[in-house]
Design a protein around this motif. Structure first.
Motif, short mmCIF file in Angstrom:
data_model
loop_
_atom_site.label_atom_id
_atom_site.label_comp_id
_atom_site.label_asym_id
_atom_site.label_seq_id
_atom_site.Cartn_x
_atom_site.Cartn_y
_atom_site.Cartn_z
N GLY A 1 77.45 85.90 12.08
CA GLY A 1 77.45 84.46 11.84
C GLY A 1 77.85 84.17 10.42
O GLY A 1 78.68 84.84 9.84
N GLY A 2 77.24 83.12 9.85
CA GLY A 2 77.50 82.79 8.45
C GLY A 2 78.71 81.90 8.23
O GLY A 2 78.91 81.38 7.14
N SER A 3 79.57 81.75 9.26
CA SER A 3 80.69 80.81 9.17
C SER A 3 80.85 80.21 10.57
O SER A 3 80.33 80.78 11.54
CB SER A 3 81.97 81.52 8.75
N ASP A 4 81.58 79.09 10.69
CA ASP A 4 81.68 78.41 11.99
C ASP A 4 82.18 79.35 13.09
O ASP A 4 81.58 79.46 14.16
CB ASP A 4 82.64 77.22 11.91
N VAL A 5 83.29 80.03 12.81
CA VAL A 5 83.88 80.91 13.83
C VAL A 5 82.91 82.04 14.15
O VAL A 5 82.65 82.36 15.32
CB VAL A 5 85.23 81.48 13.32
N ALA A 6 82.35 82.66 13.11
CA ALA A 6 81.46 83.80 13.33
C ALA A 6 80.17 83.38 14.05
O ALA A 6 79.61 84.14 14.84
CB ALA A 6 81.15 84.48 12.00
N GLU A 7 79.70 82.14 13.80
CA GLU A 7 78.50 81.66 14.51
C GLU A 7 78.79 81.49 16.01
O GLU A 7 77.92 81.71 16.85
CB GLU A 7 77.97 80.34 13.92
N GLN A 8 80.05 81.11 16.33
CA GLN A 8 80.41 80.99 17.76
C GLN A 8 80.41 82.37 18.42
O GLN A 8 79.96 82.53 19.55
CB GLN A 8 81.77 80.32 17.90
N ILE A 9 80.91 83.35 17.68
CA ILE A 9 80.91 84.73 18.21
C ILE A 9 79.45 85.20 18.39
O ILE A 9 79.10 85.83 19.38
CB ILE A 9 81.70 85.69 17.28
N ARG A 10 78.60 84.85 17.42
CA ARG A 10 77.19 85.23 17.47
C ARG A 10 76.53 84.76 18.78
O ARG A 10 75.78 85.49 19.42
CB ARG A 10 76.45 84.61 16.27
N LYS A 11 76.86 83.51 19.17
CA LYS A 11 76.25 82.95 20.39
C LYS A 11 76.61 83.81 21.60
O LYS A 11 75.76 84.07 22.47
CB LYS A 11 76.74 81.53 20.63
N ILE A 12 77.87 84.22 21.68
CA ILE A 12 78.31 85.05 22.82
C ILE A 12 77.57 86.40 22.80
O ILE A 12 77.05 86.85 23.82
CB ILE A 12 79.84 85.30 22.76
N ILE A 13 77.50 87.01 21.62
CA ILE A 13 76.88 88.35 21.54
C ILE A 13 75.41 88.30 21.94
O ILE A 13 74.92 89.16 22.67
CB ILE A 13 76.95 88.94 20.11
N LEU A 14 74.68 87.30 21.43
CA LEU A 14 73.22 87.32 21.60
C LEU A 14 72.74 86.63 22.87
O LEU A 14 71.56 86.73 23.22
CB LEU A 14 72.54 86.70 20.36
N ASP A 15 73.66 85.93 23.57
CA ASP A 15 73.27 85.23 24.81
C ASP A 15 72.64 86.20 25.81
O ASP A 15 73.30 87.12 26.32
CB ASP A 15 74.54 84.59 25.39
N GLY A 16 71.36 85.97 26.09
CA GLY A 16 70.62 86.84 27.00
C GLY A 16 71.23 86.92 28.39
O GLY A 16 70.95 87.86 29.16
N GLY A 17 72.08 85.93 28.77
CA GLY A 17 72.71 85.94 30.09
C GLY A 17 73.93 86.85 30.17
O GLY A 17 74.39 87.19 31.26
N ASN A 18 74.47 87.26 29.04
CA ASN A 18 75.69 88.08 29.04
C ASN A 18 75.38 89.56 29.28
O ASN A 18 75.78 90.42 28.49
CB ASN A 18 76.44 87.92 27.70
N ASP A 19 74.72 89.84 30.42
CA ASP A 19 74.29 91.23 30.61
C ASP A 19 75.40 92.16 31.13
O ASP A 19 75.19 93.35 31.29
CB ASP A 19 73.02 91.32 31.47
N LYS A 20 76.60 91.58 31.35
CA LYS A 20 77.71 92.46 31.78
C LYS A 20 78.52 92.97 30.59
O LYS A 20 79.46 93.73 30.76
CB LYS A 20 78.65 91.70 32.71
N MET A 21 78.17 92.52 29.39
CA MET A 21 78.97 92.91 28.22
C MET A 21 78.90 94.42 27.99
O MET A 21 77.81 94.99 27.92
CB MET A 21 78.44 92.19 26.96
N CYS A 22 80.08 95.06 27.90
CA CYS A 22 80.05 96.51 27.69
C CYS A 22 79.84 96.79 26.19
O CYS A 22 79.99 95.91 25.35
CB CYS A 22 81.34 97.17 28.21
#
Ligand code: TYD
Length: 206
Positions: free
Chosen positions: A41-62
């Motif tokens: 995170g720490g910047s707008d773009v990086a905070e958007q990436i953070r949401k995808i990474i930490l989203d508890g629903g994204n359990d298919k992420m390899c």
């Protein structure tokens, strides 16, 4: 003069945010020109990436996708926030950095050090921290202190076995990189804060 870059590392519940807050109060009182930022995170773009990474629903992420997303958020944050602040002579205090990727994705996910080093080569070669403060507390003790894990957080909800591997990864990094210094944090938050402050002084950061 170029500013200094320091990072904080540790397992979940090691108290990084609290320590960074207490350090910020001391730096402000001393009149130090500094910024506090965080990864992912720490910047707008990086905070958007953070949401995808930490989203508890994204359990298919390899695991590779996870590691690459952390690396993507990192380079964006480095170029947009960290580098301009260092160039302006500021002290940059960052909550987590590349050592998190080495411990979590390299050691605990099992992707290995080489893979994680390669995808983070810019961070390791061009922006190595001047000092990394490792808040040393094992995850079993830390979870006890914070009364369990947050189950909506994809990383935090991994079991204790995963987090013990993260801890093992950090201990191996401590042996490898002299820039990483361990601070024992079994005492009160104020005691730990004094130790962190003494370390920064000792290393010529402040
Ligand atoms: P966060 O809520 O900031 O956790 P904490 O307060 O413990 O720092 O979430 C960041 C999570 O991302 C945390 O579980 C550690 C993990 N992480 C990685 O796995 N790899 C990385 O490179 C980074 C920066 C964080």
């Amino acid at each position: 003069m170029r500013g200094k870059f320091i990072t904080f590392e540790g397992c979940e519940g090691s108290g990084k945010s609290t320590q960074i807050r207490l350090l910020s109060e001391k730096l402000t009182a001393l009149g130090v020109d500094f910024i506090v930022t965080r990864e992912p995170g720490g910047s707008d773009v990086a905070e958007q990436i953070r949401k995808i990474i930490l989203d508890g629903g994204n359990d298919k992420m390899c695991d590779e996708c996870e590691a690459l997303l952390y690396a993507a958020a990192r380079i964006q944050h480095l170029k947009e926030i960290v580098e301009p602040a260092l160039a302006a002579g500021k002290l940059v205090v960052c909550d987590r950095y590349v050592d998190s990727s080495l411990a979590y994705q390299g050691a605990a996910r099992g992707l290995g050090e080489k893979y994680v080093e390669e995808i983070n080569s810019a961070a390791l070669k061009d922006y190595p921290p001047d000092l990394t403060v490792f808040l040393n507390i094992s995850p079993d003790k830390a979870f006890e202190r914070k009364h369990g894990a947050d189950l909506n957080d994809r990383m935090e909800k991994q079991g204790l076995e995963f987090h013990m591997k993260v801890y093992g990864g950090y201990l191996a990094l401590l042996d490898k990189y002299p820039r990483i210094c361990a601070v024992e944090c079994g005492g009160t938050k104020w005691e730990t804060s004094e130790k962190v402050f003494a370390l920064l002084k000792d290393k010529g950061i402040i």
